[in-house]
Design a protein around this motif. Sequence first.
Motif, PDB file in Angstrom:
ATOM      1  N   ASP A  42       0.839  -1.241  -0.037  1.00  0.00           N
ATOM      2  CA  ASP A  42      -0.019  -0.006   0.083  1.00  0.00           C
ATOM      3  C   ASP A  42       0.869   1.308  -0.079  1.00  0.00           C
ATOM      4  N   ASN A  43       2.282   1.329   0.427  1.00  0.00           N
ATOM      5  CA  ASN A  43       2.996   2.508   0.699  1.00  0.00           C
ATOM      6  C   ASN A  43       3.852   2.626  -0.551  1.00  0.00           C
ATOM      7  N   GLU A  44       3.996   1.759  -1.622  1.00  0.00           N
ATOM      8  CA  GLU A  44       4.906   1.848  -2.602  1.00  0.00           C
ATOM      9  C   GLU A  44       4.494   2.829  -3.568  1.00  0.00           C
ATOM     10  N   PHE A  45       3.322   3.120  -3.900  1.00  0.00           N
ATOM     11  CA  PHE A  45       2.823   4.274  -4.872  1.00  0.00           C
ATOM     12  C   PHE A  45       2.462   5.501  -3.940  1.00  0.00           C
ATOM     13  N   ASP A  46       3.215   6.783  -4.320  1.00  0.00           N
ATOM     14  CA  ASP A  46       2.907   7.938  -3.296  1.00  0.00           C
ATOM     15  C   ASP A  46       2.442   8.955  -4.192  1.00  0.00           C
ATOM     16  N   SER A  47       2.323  10.084  -3.513  1.00  0.00           N
ATOM     17  CA  SER A  47       1.886  11.395  -4.420  1.00  0.00           C
ATOM     18  C   SER A  47       2.930  12.016  -5.015  1.00  0.00           C
ATOM     19  N   ASP A  48       4.121  11.608  -4.998  1.00  0.00           N
ATOM     20  CA  ASP A  48       5.282  12.119  -5.828  1.00  0.00           C
ATOM     21  C   ASP A  48       5.502  11.646  -7.077  1.00  0.00           C
ATOM     22  N   ASP A  49       4.655  10.346  -7.223  1.00  0.00           N
ATOM     23  CA  ASP A  49       4.737   9.636  -8.683  1.00  0.00           C
ATOM     24  C   ASP A  49       3.964  10.433  -9.622  1.00  0.00           C
ATOM     25  N   THR A  50       3.048  11.076  -9.313  1.00  0.00           N
ATOM     26  CA  THR A  50       2.356  11.964 -10.383  1.00  0.00           C
ATOM     27  C   THR A  50       3.289  12.886 -11.023  1.00  0.00           C
ATOM     28  N   ARG A  51       4.009  13.697 -10.383  1.00  0.00           N
ATOM     29  CA  ARG A  51       4.691  14.738 -10.576  1.00  0.00           C
ATOM     30  C   ARG A  51       6.060  14.254 -10.881  1.00  0.00           C
ATOM     31  N   ALA A  52       6.523  13.367 -10.853  1.00  0.00           N
ATOM     32  CA  ALA A  52       7.820  12.699 -11.105  1.00  0.00           C
ATOM     33  C   ALA A  52       8.208  12.544 -12.567  1.00  0.00           C
ATOM     34  N   CYS A  53       9.400  12.489 -12.950  1.00  0.00           N
ATOM     35  CA  CYS A  53       9.749  11.543 -14.303  1.00  0.00           C
ATOM     36  C   CYS A  53      10.345  10.405 -13.830  1.00  0.00           C
ATOM     37  N   HIS A  54       9.917   9.258 -14.774  1.00  0.00           N
ATOM     38  CA  HIS A  54      10.517   7.854 -14.453  1.00  0.00           C
ATOM     39  C   HIS A  54      11.188   7.198 -15.707  1.00  0.00           C
ATOM     40  N   TRP A  55      12.223   6.520 -15.227  1.00  0.00           N
ATOM     41  CA  TRP A  55      12.734   5.825 -16.367  1.00  0.00           C
ATOM     42  C   TRP A  55      12.808   4.323 -15.986  1.00  0.00           C
ATOM     43  N   VAL A  56      12.582   3.362 -16.854  1.00  0.00           N
ATOM     44  CA  VAL A  56      12.504   1.983 -17.061  1.00  0.00           C
ATOM     45  C   VAL A  56      13.327   1.388 -17.898  1.00  0.00           C
ATOM     46  N   VAL A  57      14.291   0.401 -17.442  1.00  0.00           N
ATOM     47  CA  VAL A  57      15.020  -0.383 -18.316  1.00  0.00           C
ATOM     48  C   VAL A  57      14.423  -1.665 -18.549  1.00  0.00           C
ATOM     49  N   TYR A  58      14.378  -2.039 -19.811  1.00  0.00           N
ATOM     50  CA  TYR A  58      13.532  -3.497 -20.488  1.00  0.00           C
ATOM     51  C   TYR A  58      14.876  -4.426 -21.034  1.00  0.00           C
ATOM     52  N   ALA A  59      14.653  -5.477 -20.648  1.00  0.00           N
ATOM     53  CA  ALA A  59      15.478  -6.596 -21.190  1.00  0.00           C
ATOM     54  C   ALA A  59      14.699  -6.921 -22.349  1.00  0.00           C
TER      55      ALA A  59
END
Length: 255
Positions: A55-72
């Motif tokens: 329940d605590n992993e998603f937070d209000s900063d996620d909306t305003r943040a930039c995210h990067w994801v690496v894929y294999a």
Amino acid sequence: MSTTPCIAFQGPSNLDGYNRKRRPSQQTANIPRTFVDAMEVREQVFVEEQGVPQDNEFDSDDTRACHWVVYAAENPMEPGQIEAAGSTIKDDIKLKPIGTIRLVPFPHAPHPEPGSSYTFDADEIESSEPPHFIIDRPTTYHDGREPYIKLGRLAVAKEYRGAGIAKLLAHTAMAWAQQNSIFFNASSKVIDSNTGKFPVWKGLMCVHAQEQVSKAWEKWGFKLDEEMGSWEEEGIKHLGMFKRFDVGNVKPMFG
Ligand SMILES: CC(C)(COP(=O)(O)OP(=O)(O)OC[C@H]1O[C@@H](n2cnc3c(N)ncnc32)[C@H](O)[C@@H]1OP(=O)(O)O)[C@@H](O)C(=O)NCCC(=O)NCCS
């Protein structure tokens, strides 16, 4: 199994409707795919491996943040099978999210108190608005007033560690921030109450580093902020670290 990494970017986005009680794969279709993939990795690493409540992993900063994801890019076939399959192998290649990092713009909540212990309350996280500008306590590298951006939620799936994926993510996010420094000024909707003006990012970046990873952050140019001290988040010891970027002569990549 053959693998080749590639990286995706997700800017600030509308995550209304993200249901923290459901797994990332069970979210509704309006949640951006790259963010769902970031959450897949975060849940695997922080929730399943490190024991942070889901329940605590998603937070209000996620909306305003930039995210990067690496894929294999994984081909489920063995090399011998690939040769035999010839031109049809492209259809079998799957992109699997294996690493992520996020960059949160200013403003931020006050620096944690040295020696304190935080466990996040999901209901509080759900209802919380982004913080307002404040005059924070001065620390070794932060005067308490200068707007800073915060790198965090760095996670790499266990079976892909030791191959430089975290380094790739950290350097990609840092280079992006330096080349797009005015992005943060423009994206802040809040006037800096310390100056009465819109804030300007002058190159200060912070990380709240898990203690056992602080040596890696040091390699990437961050310095331990002695006066920030240490504190616990979800039972894990954290240290404050800062890095200063020269943003004076960098031309933005957009605009
Ligand atoms: C920490 C983590 C992201 C590292 O991912 P990784 O892909 O294995 O790291 P890399 O292979 O890119 O390593 C980069 C450098 O950091 C060093 N490093 C990585 N993890 C380290 C650790 N736990 N302690 C000390 N150094 C570490 C590596 O030796 C490497 O050094 P080099 O560039 O001189 O070879 C990964 O172990 C992880 O997800 N851990 C659990 C979640 C976590 O702790 N996140 C960090 C929150 S601050």
